[in-house]
Scaffold this motif. Sequence first.
Motif, PDB file in Angstrom:
ATOM      1  N   ASP A   1      -0.100  -4.015   5.981  1.00  0.00           N
ATOM      2  CA  ASP A   1      -0.698  -3.634   7.263  1.00  0.00           C
ATOM      3  C   ASP A   1      -2.157  -4.098   7.272  1.00  0.00           C
ATOM      4  O   ASP A   1      -2.861  -3.901   6.272  1.00  0.00           O
TER       5      ASP A   1
ATOM      6  N   ASP B   1       5.488   4.964   5.204  1.00  0.00           N
ATOM      7  CA  ASP B   1       6.459   4.044   5.812  1.00  0.00           C
ATOM      8  C   ASP B   1       6.701   2.811   4.938  1.00  0.00           C
ATOM      9  O   ASP B   1       7.634   2.051   5.188  1.00  0.00           O
ATOM     10  N   HIS B   2       5.896   2.656   3.885  1.00  0.00           N
ATOM     11  CA  HIS B   2       6.081   1.514   2.973  1.00  0.00           C
ATOM     12  C   HIS B   2       6.626   1.918   1.599  1.00  0.00           C
ATOM     13  O   HIS B   2       6.952   1.049   0.795  1.00  0.00           O
TER      14      HIS B   2
ATOM     15  N   HIS C   1      -4.495  -1.781  12.772  1.00  0.00           N
ATOM     16  CA  HIS C   1      -3.445  -2.796  12.887  1.00  0.00           C
ATOM     17  C   HIS C   1      -3.903  -3.873  13.866  1.00  0.00           C
ATOM     18  O   HIS C   1      -4.844  -3.668  14.632  1.00  0.00           O
TER      19      HIS C   1
ATOM     20  N   HIS D   1       0.848  -1.191   0.000  1.00  0.00           N
ATOM     21  CA  HIS D   1       0.000   0.000   0.000  1.00  0.00           C
ATOM     22  C   HIS D   1       0.888   1.247   0.000  1.00  0.00           C
ATOM     23  O   HIS D   1       2.106   1.143   0.072  1.00  0.00           O
TER      24      HIS D   1
ATOM     25  N   HIS E   1       1.098   3.961   2.094  1.00  0.00           N
ATOM     26  CA  HIS E   1       1.518   4.751   3.255  1.00  0.00           C
ATOM     27  C   HIS E   1       3.023   4.986   3.165  1.00  0.00           C
ATOM     28  O   HIS E   1       3.779   4.123   2.725  1.00  0.00           O
TER      29      HIS E   1
ATOM     30  N   HIS F   1      -7.335  -2.168   6.208  1.00  0.00           N
ATOM     31  CA  HIS F   1      -6.437  -1.117   6.674  1.00  0.00           C
ATOM     32  C   HIS F   1      -7.064   0.230   6.330  1.00  0.00           C
ATOM     33  O   HIS F   1      -8.101   0.288   5.687  1.00  0.00           O
TER      34      HIS F   1
HETATM   35 MN   LIG Z   1      -0.144   1.482   6.685  1.00  0.00          MN
END
Ligand SMILES: [Mn+2]
Lengths: 256, 256
Positions: A164, A79-80, A200, A75, A77, A143
């Motif tokens: 996630d 942080d990914h 989460h 996905h 986001h 998510h």
């Molecule tokens: Mn995420």
Amino acid sequence: MFEFQFMGTGNAGGVPLWGCDCPACEAARLDSNRQRRSCSALIRTDEGITLIDAGVAELGQLFRFEEVRRVLLTHFHMDHVQGLFPLRWSECEQRIPVFRPDDPEGADDLYKHPGVFEFRPPSADFETIELPGFSLMTLPLIHSRVTQGFLIRHGDWRLAYLTDTRGVPEQTMKRLQDEPVDELVLDCSEPPRVPAPRNHNDLTLALAVWRQSGAKRLWLTHISHRLDLWLQQGGELPDGVYVASDNLVLSPDDVA
Amino acid sequence: MFEFQFMGTGNAGGVPLWGCDCPACEAARLDSNRQRRSCSALIRTDEGITLIDAGVAELGQLFRFEEVRRVLLTHFHMDHVQGLFPLRWSECEQRIPVFRPDDPEGADDLYKHPGVFEFRPPSADFETIELPGFSLMTLPLIHSRVTQGFLIRHGDWRLAYLTDTRGVPEQTMKRLQDEPVDELVLDCSEPPRVPAPRNHNDLTLALAVWRQSGAKRLWLTHISHRLDLWLQQGGELPDGVYVASDNLVLSPDDVA
Ligand SMILES: [Mn+2]
Ligand SMILES: [Mn+2]
Ligand SMILES: [Mn+2]
Ligand SMILES: [Mn+2]
Ligand SMILES: [Zn+2]
Ligand SMILES: [Zn+2]
């Protein structure tokens, strides 16, 4: 040759968390083996490397351009995906394919200026993608943003990479039950907690998904300093449940 | 105590550029002193650290939470803000003020989930901001996105930090001429080139701005591997013009 490696096993803030002096964060500052980068993984075959998410900032130092064959995104986001932003400006002519869920926004201006990355048409849910040395099927997750996990098949070996997510959709659970996996890699951001987090799993939800799925082993990932602290203070896990760590390799050959 | 330090002096792809084997990139792989991170800087005073842009990914390892007193953003391109994304999830109660130009989009979901960062109301052009140990004035620049440079004043010493930009607006030039600076830190992404780049200076444009401004010294920053290669191959700079490098310190005390 085939191996799956955890690249990062932390949540968006990572471990140690900036500014935190809890015993888990302090331990991670003293021992780099306890540090957790942005949640991500990779598959290594004779062909090269397939990145699963790209939140680790130093991808360009970890991997040569020529060895990265593709990127699979769960996905968009940050942080990914944040590791793609500097890499995109590479001036190599070769394009690196990026498989992704159907998220028309993407992240910041990544679709507008993809550089060396070639975004493939969005993968449908439960789509099978055949790749040299392994195949994968996309599994929809639950998510705050459209997110897909991956069922990875190499010979008889099966690994599901599900992050996630908070629980899993009924159809994804059915798919896991139809063909129980050897290794279930699952979002477990928090220790047992009431109420459970919104986007989460906490440990309670993660264990419930694992038991229902029939997976042999459960690997916890997307871990916060709170889960590390809970473990450090004596929190116990059932047999067959393991805490992933950055750089750990899972290989079909290890399986008895 | 007062010092200005270059934190990063590279363009968005940095040096070495991923996948490039030109002599400048190869030299940077062998000698970390030649590496160029995302263009950024910092000011260090007795009070702590003021970050100027935040594109360097490892900010959390370089600086303790308590020492970062504020962030000044020139603009919201990812190479100038990407380091804020992981840091924002810090669970410290203290908020870190972020000064910024008037860009209602920001970057990705940074305005929506600012975490520990507190975005101040946008700074007007030519606004003076008084801070402990120094002051700064915002100077509008010419870029593909709303961008402000900073005129930094400490005692009699003046430094102008102007990136990213292609030339400078007439009013900004007038401001520089009214009060010529000791150190002009300027976007110079490319060696002399026809046509000049669209959103950045090449060396020809950078030298023209410097001469017109009356600044004592010119420091080139936001440097691409192409400019490094041009220098490596014997490209010459006039007296008073210097190539910045990561971690280099400029201090009023150095001035004769
Ligand atoms: Mn995420
Ligand atoms: Mn995440
Ligand atoms: Mn830039
Ligand atoms: Mn820019
Ligand atoms: Zn902590
Ligand atoms: Zn190069």
